[in-house]
Design an enzyme around this catalytic site. Sequence first.
Site, PDB file in Angstrom:
ATOM      1  N   ASP A 159       0.862  -1.192   0.000  1.00 51.64           N
ATOM      2  CA  ASP A 159       0.000   0.000   0.000  1.00 51.64           C
ATOM      3  C   ASP A 159       0.891   1.232   0.000  1.00 51.64           C
ATOM      4  OD1 ASP A 159      -2.910  -1.039   0.649  1.00 51.64           O
ATOM      5  OD2 ASP A 159      -1.600  -2.100   2.034  1.00 51.64           O
ATOM      6  N   LYS A 161      -9.284   1.862  -5.055  1.00 53.71           N
ATOM      7  CA  LYS A 161      -9.948   1.380  -3.837  1.00 53.71           C
ATOM      8  C   LYS A 161     -10.676   2.541  -3.166  1.00 53.71           C
ATOM      9  CE  LYS A 161      -5.752   1.832  -0.964  1.00 53.71           C
ATOM     10  NZ  LYS A 161      -4.688   1.120  -0.242  1.00 53.71           N
ATOM     11  N   HIS A 162     -11.711   2.243  -2.359  1.00 48.16           N
ATOM     12  CA  HIS A 162     -12.211   0.946  -1.904  1.00 48.16           C
ATOM     13  C   HIS A 162     -13.656   0.835  -2.386  1.00 48.16           C
ATOM     14  CE1 HIS A 162      -9.250   2.524   1.024  1.00 48.16           C
ATOM     15  NE2 HIS A 162      -8.877   1.273   1.228  1.00 48.16           N
ATOM     16  N   ARG A 196       4.717   2.661   2.743  1.00 48.73           N
ATOM     17  CA  ARG A 196       5.290   1.395   3.212  1.00 48.73           C
ATOM     18  C   ARG A 196       6.815   1.342   3.163  1.00 48.73           C
ATOM     19  NH1 ARG A 196       0.935   0.822   5.919  1.00 48.73           N
ATOM     20  NH2 ARG A 196      -0.738  -0.423   5.011  1.00 48.73           N
ATOM     21  N   ASP A 244     -10.269  -6.107   0.508  1.00 48.74           N
ATOM     22  CA  ASP A 244      -9.468  -5.476   1.544  1.00 48.74           C
ATOM     23  C   ASP A 244      -9.121  -6.574   2.551  1.00 48.74           C
ATOM     24  OD1 ASP A 244      -8.126  -3.532   2.966  1.00 48.74           O
ATOM     25  OD2 ASP A 244      -9.820  -2.162   3.088  1.00 48.74           O
ATOM     26  N   HIS A 273     -11.259  -0.895  10.107  1.00 44.92           N
ATOM     27  CA  HIS A 273     -10.257  -1.719  10.779  1.00 44.92           C
ATOM     28  C   HIS A 273     -10.815  -2.277  12.083  1.00 44.92           C
ATOM     29  CE1 HIS A 273      -7.500   0.680   8.177  1.00 44.92           C
ATOM     30  NE2 HIS A 273      -6.904  -0.486   8.085  1.00 44.92           N
ATOM     31  N   ARG A 307      -6.208  10.549   2.921  1.00 41.75           N
ATOM     32  CA  ARG A 307      -5.893   9.499   1.950  1.00 41.75           C
ATOM     33  C   ARG A 307      -6.697   9.710   0.661  1.00 41.75           C
ATOM     34  NH1 ARG A 307      -7.029   3.999   4.896  1.00 41.75           N
ATOM     35  NH2 ARG A 307      -6.141   3.156   2.952  1.00 41.75           N
TER      36      ARG A 307
END
Length: 636
Positions: free
Chosen positions: A139, A237-238, A147, A333, A250, A207
């Site tokens: 990601d 996404k998403h 990352r 996801d 999450h 984001r």
Amino acid sequence: MHTARKFLIFAWVFFCCNVQVFSKDARREEGLRMSNAELKKAARSPEKTAQAVVAQMSQREKLGQMLMIDMRLWSPGGANARQHVITKMVKEHGRLIRQYSLGAVILFRENLVDSKQIINLVDDLQNQSPRLPLFIGVDQEGGYVTRLQHGTQFSGNMALAATRSTGLAKKVGQVHGLELSALGININFSPVVDVNSNQNNPVIGVRSYSDNLELVIRMAENYIAGLERFPVMATVKHFPGHGNVSVDSHYGMPVVNDTENDWRRIHLKPFAHSIKKGIRAVMTAHIALPALDGGKLKDKNGVLVPIPATLSRSILTGILREELKFQGLIFTDALDMGAISEHFEPFYAAKRAILAGADILTMPILIRTPNDMLRFEEFFRQLENAAQRDQQLAARIDESAYRIVLEKFRMGLSWQQPSLSKAKEIVASKEHLELEEYIARNAVTVLENNDVLPIQLTKKQSVLLLNTSQARNELIRDELKAMARHTKDVSISTAMHVVDYNSQMSDALLAEIQQADIILMCTENLTQRPQLGQQIIDSAAQMGKKLVVIATRNPYDIAYLDNVDAYVVIYGMTGYDATNAGRNTLEVNIRAGLYTIFTHARSSKNFNKPKGQLPVNVLTPGLEELLYPYGYGLRY
């Protein structure tokens, strides 16, 4: 004796036959692995070759291609023992890839330290794959979700949108594509095309590019064009859109109560546009959208819950496949996120996702210990057995296996290990870091300035830093020190105070405000009016102190504060991986903000004049009135 001799002869024949069979099996297994020459040939006729290869696959191989595991942490001593960060492949993960013909691995910030280590890790993983190269995904969105520990981070999507430059969006995509491909990574779960229509969204925010549909479409299209100049697959996404949620998936399942008309008018369009332009991968959202699928499922506690999009055939097959004619890969996801794992057992969620239309199941089961390995093996057996009994499931596995193999051939994946010397030249190169700095400076957005900005640096100044953590205060302190070193005849002394903005004013904090020349009050994603935050602003005003509020993440914090004389948005200060609490720091954003706040009469060329334009509307806390419109941004 005669009987014993017959038995020995039989045993010897049986042994010889089995040795021969084993040898043939061994040769067959060795022959499964396609050579680079064969892979190159397959890329010239991907459809035909994919059909032939999938026809040769066992059910186990086809199912294995659909699973993407993560390997961030490993605890050989069990759940209560110390967990080790995985920077080198452990033999247990290699065995999983070989034994189950796994098709994909996702790597996280913990796994990605520097170019040499990443290239070696990726190569070791690829060497375990028995037939086809692995998809290696990350990601690398930029900004808040980054990352690579050593790489070009950039300021993030909303900061990029604040520049309004589609050309810069394309350049960011190019840098991501160039750096990732140089390391052997071939899938990027980016860009986020969610329209951030809810300013209280706890998980998307910066984001997202914007709450403006057309800006999201333009920025994403150009980013994808830049990224896919290199052998890295972009993923939008998403789906069907995570921009209007009030729960972080999450931890729980968001339910979005948009009407179908509102969804089609706003959230569908970036995905539809991307598909029309040829995007090859889409990632699902673990959100329930009753207007598209009003059904319910019984969860593992026997409670009826709305169907999340990841498990909805109406959404993934009915809309994404049949209505939008999307023929590429559907990634789920992460299936170990709370929205799924809190309600459904891994096998049930995986089976439902496959039947819904998903091709690759991302992180279907947590793997951290040897016991988790056993759980994975049981999970895999359950899916295998279910496919033997259920023709519809078996047919779906066949479809997905073909799509996956087809995309691997189309992308021209091979076993070729990247060049370390080239990677060292490319990743976090001087040119890339200069672009990163340029974008950050152009993104800084000023929403309020009542004769405060810019603040002239003088021979000696004291600055009070207010933040919700000491680590964040120290980041700003270090950048202020660097600024002072690079500016002649300037000395900056800093005091730091960790604050809970919802608490009450203390005598100690009041004394620090009194002693400071300048107060930098950093906020992050306020969702209510903070008692102490407002008291700090009011006290500074009464004492005649210069106070600047820095919105260190979402730009909306000013909606919860009154009488702010100076307000600067930097669109991110630290990143956060909610799935494992691993942070990255966005010094480039902090530095750009500070060089916008401060100036110096004899070094003005080093300082930054604000140019950013608000990429979203900022509304009042109840979302009834507009405070700062899309496109707003002060200059000086």
